[in-house]
Scaffold this motif. Sequence first.
Motif, mmCIF file in Angstrom:
data_model
loop_
_atom_site.group_PDB
_atom_site.id
_atom_site.type_symbol
_atom_site.label_atom_id
_atom_site.label_comp_id
_atom_site.label_asym_id
_atom_site.label_seq_id
_atom_site.Cartn_x
_atom_site.Cartn_y
_atom_site.Cartn_z
ATOM 1 N N ASP A 61 2.434 -11.144 31.333
ATOM 2 C CA ASP A 61 3.066 -10.606 30.133
ATOM 3 C C ASP A 61 2.631 -11.431 28.919
ATOM 4 O OD1 ASP A 61 4.672 -12.932 30.026
ATOM 5 O OD2 ASP A 61 6.335 -11.950 31.059
ATOM 6 N N SER A 62 3.091 -11.047 27.736
ATOM 7 C CA SER A 62 2.635 -11.717 26.517
ATOM 8 C C SER A 62 3.072 -13.178 26.457
ATOM 9 C CB SER A 62 3.095 -10.960 25.276
ATOM 10 O OG SER A 62 4.498 -10.878 25.237
ATOM 11 N N ASP A 63 4.275 -13.497 26.940
ATOM 12 C CA ASP A 63 4.721 -14.895 26.950
ATOM 13 C C ASP A 63 3.823 -15.757 27.834
ATOM 14 O OD1 ASP A 63 6.836 -14.390 25.223
ATOM 15 O OD2 ASP A 63 8.272 -14.053 26.850
ATOM 16 N N GLU A 64 3.463 -15.231 29.001
ATOM 17 C CA GLU A 64 2.575 -15.967 29.909
ATOM 18 C C GLU A 64 1.174 -16.110 29.318
ATOM 19 O OE1 GLU A 64 4.317 -15.043 34.327
ATOM 20 O OE2 GLU A 64 3.293 -13.418 33.280
ATOM 21 N N ALA A 65 0.702 -15.058 28.641
ATOM 22 C CA ALA A 65 -0.624 -15.117 28.017
ATOM 23 C C ALA A 65 -0.660 -16.184 26.927
ATOM 24 C CB ALA A 65 -0.999 -13.754 27.434
ATOM 25 N N ILE A 66 0.391 -16.242 26.123
ATOM 26 C CA ILE A 66 0.458 -17.256 25.068
ATOM 27 C C ILE A 66 0.563 -18.648 25.681
ATOM 28 C CG2 ILE A 66 1.905 -18.130 23.187
ATOM 29 C CD1 ILE A 66 2.497 -15.144 22.530
ATOM 30 N N PHE A 88 -4.469 -12.249 20.707
ATOM 31 C CA PHE A 88 -4.739 -12.331 22.138
ATOM 32 C C PHE A 88 -4.738 -10.935 22.719
ATOM 33 C CE2 PHE A 88 -0.152 -12.543 21.872
ATOM 34 C CZ PHE A 88 0.294 -11.782 22.937
ATOM 35 N N ASN A 89 -5.382 -10.825 23.875
ATOM 36 C CA ASN A 89 -5.496 -9.547 24.561
ATOM 37 C C ASN A 89 -5.279 -9.778 26.039
ATOM 38 O OD1 ASN A 89 -6.082 -6.778 24.891
ATOM 39 N ND2 ASN A 89 -8.176 -7.281 25.466
ATOM 40 N N ILE A 90 -4.503 -8.893 26.661
ATOM 41 C CA ILE A 90 -4.246 -8.975 28.093
ATOM 42 C C ILE A 90 -4.900 -7.761 28.745
ATOM 43 C CG2 ILE A 90 -2.499 -9.064 29.902
ATOM 44 C CD1 ILE A 90 -0.535 -10.019 27.678
ATOM 45 N N VAL A 95 -7.155 -12.685 30.396
ATOM 46 C CA VAL A 95 -6.447 -12.999 29.155
ATOM 47 C C VAL A 95 -7.469 -13.560 28.184
ATOM 48 C CG1 VAL A 95 -4.694 -14.462 28.068
ATOM 49 C CG2 VAL A 95 -4.253 -13.458 30.316
ATOM 50 N N ALA A 97 -7.952 -15.002 24.084
ATOM 51 C CA ALA A 97 -7.209 -15.482 22.924
ATOM 52 C C ALA A 97 -8.184 -16.019 21.880
ATOM 53 C CB ALA A 97 -6.229 -16.571 23.335
#
Length: 129
Positions: A61-66, A88-90, A95, A97
């Motif tokens: 998810d976005s939190d994990e990607a960040i 960033f893009n998942i 991932v 960034a």
Amino acid sequence: MTRKSMKHKGVAIAILLVIVLCVLVYASLNAPGRIVFRVLVNGQDRGSLTIEGINKWDGIDSDEAIKMADATFRFVMGGNVLGVLTGFNIGLGVVEAHYVWGYDAADLGHVFDMRADLWTGTIVVTHCK
């Protein structure tokens, strides 16, 4: 004990073992764990980066990607530079960034791009000095 009852007992034990194994596998796949990446910076091997609390099996998810992007930025650049995540893009197992960075706010003209491949366990970073 007859052969038939021994056979039924063996089948019952095998079924129980399969159930226990399935529960253990399900729990391990759905629990946040850690991912160890090999980090390549401008084509050079920079070593291993371990990131805790990310489960790659349930989708990132976005939190994990960040979290992955920030951990990679700090691993490569250290704590003496200012970095701003600008995007960033998942993707499926990937991932990406992009940061701008500098030694202070007036110097934010440098770029830092990363691409983490969850399946190969590799993070590729390109940045200017």
